[in-house]
Write a protein that holds these residues in place. Structure first.
Motif, mmCIF file in Angstrom:
data_model
loop_
_atom_site.group_PDB
_atom_site.id
_atom_site.type_symbol
_atom_site.label_atom_id
_atom_site.label_comp_id
_atom_site.label_asym_id
_atom_site.label_seq_id
_atom_site.Cartn_x
_atom_site.Cartn_y
_atom_site.Cartn_z
ATOM 1 N N LYS A 153 0.829 -1.209 0.000
ATOM 2 C CA LYS A 153 0.000 0.000 0.000
ATOM 3 C C LYS A 153 0.868 1.267 0.000
ATOM 4 O O LYS A 153 0.594 2.223 -0.707
ATOM 5 C CB LYS A 153 -0.892 -0.022 1.248
ATOM 6 C CG LYS A 153 -1.920 1.093 1.274
ATOM 7 C CD LYS A 153 -2.843 0.911 2.464
ATOM 8 C CE LYS A 153 -4.017 1.876 2.386
ATOM 9 N NZ LYS A 153 -4.977 1.641 3.483
ATOM 10 N N GLN A 155 3.437 3.944 -0.816
ATOM 11 C CA GLN A 155 4.177 4.348 -2.020
ATOM 12 C C GLN A 155 5.431 5.126 -1.610
ATOM 13 O O GLN A 155 5.326 6.119 -0.909
ATOM 14 C CB GLN A 155 3.296 5.263 -2.894
ATOM 15 C CG GLN A 155 2.001 4.638 -3.366
ATOM 16 C CD GLN A 155 2.165 3.820 -4.642
ATOM 17 O OE1 GLN A 155 3.174 3.885 -5.324
ATOM 18 N NE2 GLN A 155 1.151 3.037 -4.964
ATOM 19 N N LYS A 160 4.791 4.610 -9.558
ATOM 20 C CA LYS A 160 3.840 3.933 -8.663
ATOM 21 C C LYS A 160 4.174 2.449 -8.521
ATOM 22 O O LYS A 160 4.632 1.809 -9.464
ATOM 23 C CB LYS A 160 2.412 4.107 -9.206
ATOM 24 C CG LYS A 160 1.894 5.510 -9.005
ATOM 25 C CD LYS A 160 0.443 5.616 -9.396
ATOM 26 C CE LYS A 160 -0.095 7.004 -9.083
ATOM 27 N NZ LYS A 160 -1.266 7.333 -9.876
ATOM 28 N N LYS A 206 -2.857 -1.417 -7.986
ATOM 29 C CA LYS A 206 -3.372 -0.901 -6.708
ATOM 30 C C LYS A 206 -3.247 -1.961 -5.600
ATOM 31 O O LYS A 206 -3.354 -3.143 -5.863
ATOM 32 C CB LYS A 206 -4.845 -0.492 -6.874
ATOM 33 C CG LYS A 206 -4.995 0.801 -7.663
ATOM 34 C CD LYS A 206 -6.418 1.344 -7.494
ATOM 35 C CE LYS A 206 -6.512 2.751 -8.004
ATOM 36 N NZ LYS A 206 -6.272 2.895 -9.440
ATOM 37 N N LYS A 208 -4.555 -4.198 -2.824
ATOM 38 C CA LYS A 208 -5.882 -4.799 -2.576
ATOM 39 C C LYS A 208 -5.916 -5.269 -1.133
ATOM 40 O O LYS A 208 -5.353 -6.307 -0.790
ATOM 41 C CB LYS A 208 -6.103 -6.001 -3.507
ATOM 42 C CG LYS A 208 -6.065 -5.656 -5.004
ATOM 43 C CD LYS A 208 -7.476 -5.458 -5.525
ATOM 44 C CE LYS A 208 -7.570 -5.433 -7.029
ATOM 45 N NZ LYS A 208 -6.700 -4.525 -7.753
#
Length: 209
Positions: A153, A155, A160, A206, A208
């Motif tokens: 999660k 960053q 990214k 992303k 999860k």
């Protein structure tokens, strides 16, 4: 080895020593357990080491980063990246045990303390990582399915969190459903003919939770 220094001139003595030792370790182990083709062993720095380091032309991993190398085979791109980024943690995974035997021996021979290996299918790994790297082990949709839920999660980079994939050829069809990908042509960084069609594909994923 000159190839590595040509594009990465600021290596420490320890890194240079490790990159130099790499060749004899692979030649020795490849005679016992064939993980790299004969032709490729003769061009190890061009076809494997520098190719792996193409990822480092796209991103400089920050200290403490966690990177998963899926289908590492003989240890690419994980081992060259682990030499280049000694303060990052690399997890090399492959479903073929004999390949990991070579990887383990090379890691030990180089004295790398930032690499761990697991004999497993990637789907069975239950950890999260900043980036997932690989060299063309499957088409992107399959690969994305395999690594689902394995992105951290937090960053920490301008790029990214997600996949950094070494691929070659025309990727238009394969990437058509992924609108967020960025494709970096390795011939922008390396002048050798081998890199004419080689690329690094970055696909953000992303977390999860």
């Amino acid at each position: 080895m000159e190839l590595v220094l040509k594009y990465f001139p600021n290596l420490t003595k320890d890194q240079i020593d490790k990159f130099e030792t790499l060749e004899s370790l692979y030649q020795d182990w490849n005679l016992k357990i064939n993980v790299v083709s004969r032709k490729d062993i003769d061009e190890l720095y061009l076809r494997h080491v520098l190719h792996s380091l193409g990822i480092a032309k796209v991103i400089s991993f920050k200290d403490g980063s966690r990177i998963l190398d899926v289908g590492t085979g003989g240890g690419f791109p994980g081992i060259p990246l682990a030499i280049l980024f000694p303060e990052c943690n690399f997890h090399l995974v492959d479903s073929i045990a004999k390949k990991l035997k070579v990887v383990d021996e090379v890691v030990e021979g180089l004295g790398l303390t930032n690499v761990k290996t697991t004999h497993s299918r990637v789907e069975d790994i239950n950890e999260t990582y900043d980036f997932i790297v690989s060299r063309a082990v499957a088409i992107m949709p399959t690969f994305v399915h395999w690594v689902k839920g394995k992105i951290a999660k937090q960053q920490n980079h301008d790029l990214k969190n997600g996949i950094l994939y070494l691929k070659g050829g025309d990727l238009t069809e394969e990437l058509k459903d992924y609108k967020t990908t960025t494709v970096y042509n390795l011939n922008d960084y390396f002048s050798e003919d081998f890199y004419e069609t080689k690329k690094v594909v970055h696909l953000p994923l992303k977390f999860k939770g």
